[in-house]
Design an enzyme around this catalytic site. Sequence first.
Site, PDB file in Angstrom:
ATOM      1  N   HIS A   1      -7.132  -5.015  10.048  1.00 41.10           N
ATOM      2  CA  HIS A   1      -6.877  -4.737   8.629  1.00 41.10           C
ATOM      3  C   HIS A   1      -5.568  -5.367   8.166  1.00 41.10           C
ATOM      4  CE1 HIS A   1      -4.903  -0.623   9.713  1.00 41.10           C
ATOM      5  NE2 HIS A   1      -3.952  -1.364   9.226  1.00 41.10           N
TER       6      HIS A   1
ATOM      7  N   GLU B   1      -9.705  -2.201   5.276  1.00 35.82           N
ATOM      8  CA  GLU B   1     -10.367  -1.976   6.561  1.00 35.82           C
ATOM      9  C   GLU B   1     -11.564  -2.919   6.712  1.00 35.82           C
ATOM     10  OE1 GLU B   1      -8.831  -0.193   8.642  1.00 35.82           O
ATOM     11  OE2 GLU B   1      -8.381   1.848   7.994  1.00 35.82           O
TER      12      GLU B   1
ATOM     13  N   ASP C   1       0.814  -1.219   0.000  1.00 43.37           N
ATOM     14  CA  ASP C   1       0.000   0.000   0.000  1.00 43.37           C
ATOM     15  C   ASP C   1       0.846   1.266   0.000  1.00 43.37           C
ATOM     16  OD1 ASP C   1       0.936  -0.367   2.590  1.00 43.37           O
ATOM     17  OD2 ASP C   1      -1.018  -0.890   3.410  1.00 43.37           O
TER      18      ASP C   1
ATOM     19  N   ASN D   1      -7.484  -3.190  14.139  1.00 40.60           N
ATOM     20  CA  ASN D   1      -8.878  -3.556  13.819  1.00 40.60           C
ATOM     21  C   ASN D   1      -8.950  -4.740  12.849  1.00 40.60           C
ATOM     22  OD1 ASN D   1      -8.049  -2.444  11.434  1.00 40.60           O
ATOM     23  ND2 ASN D   1      -9.497  -0.745  11.422  1.00 40.60           N
TER      24      ASN D   1
HETATM   25  C1  GLP Z   1      -0.508   0.182   8.534  1.00 35.58           C
HETATM   26  C2  GLP Z   1      -0.139  -0.572   7.261  1.00 35.58           C
HETATM   27  C3  GLP Z   1      -0.383  -2.045   7.449  1.00 35.58           C
HETATM   28  C4  GLP Z   1       0.292  -2.503   8.726  1.00 35.58           C
HETATM   29  C5  GLP Z   1      -0.360  -1.826   9.903  1.00 35.58           C
HETATM   30  C6  GLP Z   1       0.173  -2.273  11.245  1.00 35.58           C
HETATM   31  O1  GLP Z   1      -1.858   0.427   8.622  1.00 35.58           O
HETATM   32  N1  GLP Z   1      -0.842  -0.139   6.123  1.00 35.58           N
HETATM   33  O2  GLP Z   1       0.120  -2.751   6.318  1.00 35.58           O
HETATM   34  O3  GLP Z   1       0.199  -3.895   8.846  1.00 35.58           O
HETATM   35  O4  GLP Z   1      -0.124  -0.433   9.739  1.00 35.58           O
HETATM   36  O5  GLP Z   1       1.311  -1.536  11.556  1.00 35.58           O
HETATM   37  P1  GLP Z   1       2.243  -1.786  12.789  1.00 35.58           P
HETATM   38  O6  GLP Z   1       3.129  -2.907  12.404  1.00 35.58           O
HETATM   39  O7  GLP Z   1       2.953  -0.494  12.941  1.00 35.58           O
HETATM   40  O8  GLP Z   1       1.367  -2.114  13.948  1.00 35.58           O
END
Ligand code: GLP
Length: 233
Positions: free
Chosen positions: A138, A143, A67, A136
Amino acid sequence: MNWETFDDADALSARAAEILLTAIRDNPRIVLGLPTGRTPIGMYDRVVRVCSREYHCFRDVTTFNLDEYAGVPADHTGSYFTYMKRHLFDAVDLDPTHAHLPNGVAPDLDAECTRYETEIREAGGLDLTFLGLGRNGHIGFNEPGTPFGARTRVVELTQSTRKANADLFPEGHVPTHAITMGIGTILESKRIVLLVAGSGKEEALARLRGGEISEAFPASALWKHDDVTVLTT
Ligand code: GLP
């Protein structure tokens, strides 16, 4: 789904790096799906350390990130392109033309999403994709409520996701939208590794373990895939 539990985030990162490096050794022309966020940083650190000794690690590898923020230029400090440069791209011998992220400032974002899907297909599809887990549930920026067949598209970020990622945008303008690979795109990867560490993930992890498959909880789509490994602390 295979589950591997580790004592701490360091051990988890070491295992994730081992999976990634072994996969490259087995197939130097591998096509990788790659995540951002805090969780994979330890994996990238280790991969970079090994690849600075092992010449040509990434020479023939192709990568597609999950993304990118919409409206954020690649050279912005908060972009996922900047993250990838810092944590991987600048430190390994990956050909810049083989390192793909959606362009969040493309003039036509819908066309950009279609282009990204085409690029993945033309590269032969994703062989191995690493994912993080949002609080959540995702995956990528898919989402809750995302149809499991969704392809790469522009999405609106939830308030909780914007808050969780706000420190990338200290000037306060946290993006409202992003381009994300769809759940359908992710599920076409031959193999998937989900990394879950860090505080605030307990509830999401418990829900995933529970095994109920529901579009209200995006990560539960992974139960529909037959080669998923979950690395957790
Ligand atoms: C963002 C990214 C996700 C990632 C998520 C969790 O939303 N788009 O791909 O998995 O954060 O991030 P973290 O590893 O910082 O908890």
